[in-house]
Design an enzyme around this catalytic site. Structure first.
Site, PDB file in Angstrom:
ATOM      1  N   CYS A  72      42.623  40.595  35.968  1.00 55.79           N
ATOM      2  CA  CYS A  72      42.968  41.744  36.941  1.00 55.79           C
ATOM      3  C   CYS A  72      42.103  42.734  36.561  1.00 55.79           C
ATOM      4  O   CYS A  72      41.180  42.585  36.025  1.00 55.79           O
ATOM      5  CB  CYS A  72      44.599  41.942  36.996  1.00 55.79           C
ATOM      6  SG  CYS A  72      45.319  42.423  35.192  1.00 55.79           S
ATOM      7  N   THR A 119      42.845  45.336  34.350  1.00 55.65           N
ATOM      8  CA  THR A 119      42.693  45.624  32.998  1.00 55.65           C
ATOM      9  C   THR A 119      43.237  44.449  32.087  1.00 55.65           C
ATOM     10  O   THR A 119      42.824  44.466  31.039  1.00 55.65           O
ATOM     11  CB  THR A 119      43.724  46.833  32.615  1.00 55.65           C
ATOM     12  OG1 THR A 119      45.038  46.191  32.860  1.00 55.65           O
ATOM     13  CG2 THR A 119      43.460  48.083  33.373  1.00 55.65           C
TER      14      THR A 119
END
Length: 161
Positions: free
Chosen positions: A69, A71
């Site tokens: 994703c 982070t």
């Protein structure tokens, strides 16, 4: 690189470009994988992708999972809610190796916004090449499993099937 085992891979919209790089890396190395989406920047909810990848690993359909994703934080949080999953967010080679050797991590999460493609592929390779060391780490994993059992309340994945 590693034995021919299926790897589940998935991303949300914020991780689809890095996931594409990892898939190309897998193809170059001859690593078998199953892609659980997504392919575009159209917004999706990361817990939905984390769930299908984590469940596929927990059921044994795939030996490992990789989730991407923006982070890596949301994916690791969601994946770790699935009983039997030990997901690790790794930003470097050292943590990738430790996640496998010490924690027997079966899902790796990465963040496209914080990790470049070259480093991400090195992290993936290190993580896949590393093996659980057992020994003193066995009792710690047993404690994690005890915690999981305490809060599972009879609703664990294997019990639902």
């Amino acid at each position: 690189m590693v034995e021919m085992i299926p790897i589940a891979i998935g991303s949300d919209h914020a991780g689809c470009c890095l996931k594409k790089e990892i898939k190309e890396y897998f193809q170059d190395k001859g690593v078998q994988f199953k892609d659980y989406g997504v392919e575009t920047r159209e917004s999706v909810d990361y817990p939905d992708i984390a769930l299908v990848v984590a469940e596929s690993v927990a059921r044994g359909e795939n030996r490992y999972g990789i989730l991407v994703c923006g982070t890596g934080i949301g994916m690791v949080m969601a994946a770790n809610k699935v009983p039997g999953i030990r997901a690790a967010l790794c930003h470097d080679i050292f943590t990738a190796r430790a996640a496998r050797e010490h924690n027997d991590a079966n899902v790796l999460t990465l963040g496209e916004r914080v990790t470049g493609a070259g480093l991400a592929c090195e992290i993936v390779e290190t993580w896949l090449r590393s093996s659980f060391q057992g020994g003193r780490h066995e009792k710690r994993l047993a404690k994690i499993k005890d915690i999981e059992a305490r809060y599972c309340h009879g609703k664990c994945l294997k019990e639902r099937e």
